[in-house]
Design a protein around this motif. Structure first.
Motif, short mmCIF file in Angstrom:
data_model
loop_
_atom_site.label_atom_id
_atom_site.label_comp_id
_atom_site.label_asym_id
_atom_site.label_seq_id
_atom_site.Cartn_x
_atom_site.Cartn_y
_atom_site.Cartn_z
N VAL A 41 0.07 -0.95 4.87
CA VAL A 41 0.87 -1.96 4.17
C VAL A 41 1.78 -2.68 5.16
O VAL A 41 1.94 -2.26 6.30
N ARG A 42 2.39 -3.76 4.69
CA ARG A 42 3.13 -4.65 5.58
C ARG A 42 4.41 -4.01 6.15
O ARG A 42 4.55 -3.88 7.36
N SER A 43 5.34 -3.62 5.28
CA SER A 43 6.62 -3.13 5.82
C SER A 43 7.17 -1.98 4.98
O SER A 43 7.91 -2.19 4.03
N GLY B 32 6.51 -3.67 0.86
CA GLY B 32 6.75 -5.02 1.36
C GLY B 32 5.67 -6.00 0.91
O GLY B 32 5.61 -7.14 1.37
N GLN B 33 4.83 -5.53 -0.01
CA GLN B 33 3.76 -6.39 -0.55
C GLN B 33 3.85 -6.39 -2.06
O GLN B 33 4.08 -5.34 -2.67
N GLN C 43 7.23 -5.44 -6.97
CA GLN C 43 7.20 -4.89 -5.62
C GLN C 43 6.22 -3.72 -5.57
O GLN C 43 6.25 -2.85 -6.43
N GLY C 44 5.41 -3.68 -4.55
CA GLY C 44 4.46 -2.58 -4.39
C GLY C 44 5.17 -1.33 -3.86
O GLY C 44 6.17 -1.43 -3.14
N ALA C 45 4.66 -0.17 -4.23
CA ALA C 45 5.27 1.08 -3.77
C ALA C 45 4.21 2.17 -3.69
O ALA C 45 3.14 2.08 -4.31
N VAL C 46 4.51 3.18 -2.89
CA VAL C 46 3.63 4.36 -2.79
C VAL C 46 4.48 5.59 -3.11
O VAL C 46 5.61 5.71 -2.62
N LEU C 47 3.95 6.46 -3.94
CA LEU C 47 4.61 7.73 -4.25
C LEU C 47 3.93 8.83 -3.44
O LEU C 47 2.70 8.89 -3.38
N VAL C 48 4.72 9.68 -2.81
CA VAL C 48 4.15 10.85 -2.13
C VAL C 48 4.26 12.01 -3.10
O VAL C 48 5.36 12.49 -3.41
N ARG C 49 3.12 12.42 -3.61
CA ARG C 49 3.10 13.44 -4.67
C ARG C 49 2.67 14.78 -4.08
O ARG C 49 1.77 14.85 -3.27
#
Ligand code: AMP
Ligand code: MG
Length: 491
Positions: free
Chosen positions: A34-36, A164-165, A174-180
């Motif tokens: 991903v970007r940032s 950041g995407q 806003q895009g996000a990632v969860l660490v599960r």
């Protein structure tokens, strides 16, 4: 470019057993960079219990790992294959927007999946973009951690990063990632997939793997049937789990078979919520128009899902299909009794009752009926009883409740334990706070605007649900219009 060598030793200690299963069970898949990446939530206690270096992870390097831009040493990223009944309809699924980085072996020797959710497209993405939005990922973070603090088996949340995407849903988000983090991501749907797509040998390998990973201590009965044992053990864990949900008023919202684990942990917090006013018909998912996953239906749906698991396992129970079905039916018949016993034991504790009396269930059901009739708040009713402040229930003064209350006092008086002991049992059985929908939404709205303080305060309060601390008081209030609340599946 993906850099495979992070500079700081963050404490990763991967051992990837799932990757040794038959090839059809997964596809090797790196997260899509991903970007940032920016960390917006980070779970220090969980990181520590995993043996991770907290300082090393709260850096750009850590953000890059959590976003999938850097692969930590020892990881072997893959997307898992699975199927599932969604709202009753069978579909081939799989990790369409997640990758398993690997299994972290903790300092205590526990094996924990570390998964990135929202990490880009995979071969299982179908029409989806493989991404997730900030709101639903923070929502899963808040509710899963609240569930953990309540003492309910659940997957957990190590971090959320924004990408950041943007992602496009009903509007741009806003895009996000969860660490599960999970004791595994083996689902009922994993077995449905193996049964449909693989050989009986593949199915047996998966069942052996699951037994070894989650039920190493369990021993089969005289028949020596270890696959029946697997079904029996999952039935027990799910009966215990669903009872715990019912006892705190948790509504999962999407109890599809792909969202039910073999470990007995709660998984996939989509349109879930805690019930305010007690009503078994409460539904929170806007797409669940039939009420299939209503609060009061959860035990039945769990049994339905376990029946799908049994069907998938049938060839392992007995070579003769009729015999196999009979064995499965006998095991499945245990679910309702197990659930009922867990539930009844939990309800007794909620009312401060130590020993069993024949009439306890009548007493419990009477209270629930009065609560339903009066639209009493589930959590706050038990909270008020715990605090010895029945006047705060809004039930007091009604003839029905006053008579119930007198009966309950009499019942408490008949037990040997002191009033103090009873109150202590109630305190540890009735949460003073739950993640109320309006509080969660308020935290998410602020976070979307870049203010994480509301969420952090909420997380702090939810981390000790049985504390009964003064700061929790304001989190107990119920909004007027709470019954209109619906969560949307646009996750
Ligand atoms: P869930 O509703 O989160 O349990 O997901 C059901 C299925 O849809 C799973 O196979 C997911 O991986 C997949 N899925 C959900 N959202 C997306 C997405 N944005 N892109 C690709 N697949 C998705
Ligand atoms: Mg799911």
């Amino acid at each position: 470019m993906t850099d495979h060598k992070p500079k700081i030793d963050a404490g990763w200690n991967f051992d990837n057993s799932y990757a040794e299963l038959p090839d059809l069970m997964y596809t090797r898949q790196e997260p899509v960079p991903v970007r940032s990446p920016r960390i917006i939530a980070f779970n220090r206690p969980l990181a520590e219990s995993l043996g991770l270096n907290v300082e090393a992870l709260q850096t750009d390097e850590g953000a890059a790992v959590f976003a999938g831009n850097k692969i930590p040493p020892g990881a072997d990223p893959l997307a898992q294959a699975y199927a599932g009944h969604q709202f009753g309809h069978f579909t081939m699924l799989g990790d369409g927007r997640a990758v398993l980085l690997g299994e972290q072996i903790t300092p205590k020797g526990k094996r924990m999946d570390v998964q990135l959710k929202g990490s880009g497209r995979t071969p299982y993405s179908r029409g989806g973009d493989g991404r997730a939005a900030i709101g639903p990922m923070l929502r899963e973070y808040i509710i899963s951690e609240a569930m953990h603090a309540l003492g309910i088996p659940t997957t957990r949340s190590l971090a959320v990063v924004t990408t950041g995407q943007p992602v496009t849903r009903e509007r741009e988000l806003q895009g996000a990632v969860l660490v599960r983090v999970a004791s595994s991501h083996l689902r009922v749907g994993t077995f449905q997939y193996a049964r449909g797509a693989g050989s009986t040998d593949n199915l047996r390998t998966l069942a052996d793997y699951t037994l070894h990973r989650h039920y190493p201590e369990a021993r089969p009965g005289e028949d020596g049937n270890r696959y029946l044992l697997l079904l029996q053990e999952v039935i027990k864990r799910q009966a215990a789990l669903i009872a715990k949900w019912q006892l705190v008023g948790f509504i999962h919202g999407v109890m599809n078979t792909d969202n039910m684990t073999l470990s007995g942990e709660t998984i996939d917090y989509g349109p879930c919520a805690f019930m305010d006013a007690f009503d078994p018909a409460t539904v929170f998912s806007s797409i669940d128009s039939q009420g299939r996953y209503a609060y009061g239906n959860q035990p039945y749906i769990a049994a339905w899902n376990l029946t799908r698991l049994a069907e998938a396992l049938l060839p392992l129970f007995h070579e003769d299909e009729e015999e196999a079905v009979k064995l499965a039916e006998d095991a499945l018949a245990q679910f309702s009794g197990l659930f009922h016993n867990y539930w009844l034991a939990g309800m007794r504790a909620k009312l401060g009752l130590f020993q069993e009396e024949e009439q306890d269930e009548v007493l419990i059901r009477e209270l629930l009926e009065i609560m339903q009739k009066q639209g009493a708040d589930f959590t706050n009713t038990f909270r008020a009883l715990t605090l010895n402040q029945p006047e705060r229930t809004a039930l007091v003064g009604t003839a029905e409740f006053d008579s119930w209350y007198a009966q309950w006092q009499e019942r408490l008086g008949r037990q040997q334990e002191t009033e103090k002991e009873a109150k202590e049992l109630m305190r540890t059985s009735n949460p003073a706070v739950i993640p109320r929908n309006h509080r969660v939404e308020e935290a998410l709205e602020a976070a979307e605007q870049g203010d994480f303080s509301v969420m952090e305060r909420l997380l702090g309060v939810l981390a000790k649900p049985y504390a009964y601390s003064p700061e929790q008081e304001e989190y107990a209030s119920v909004p007027e219009q709470s019954c209109a609340y619906r969560t949307y599946c646009g996750t």
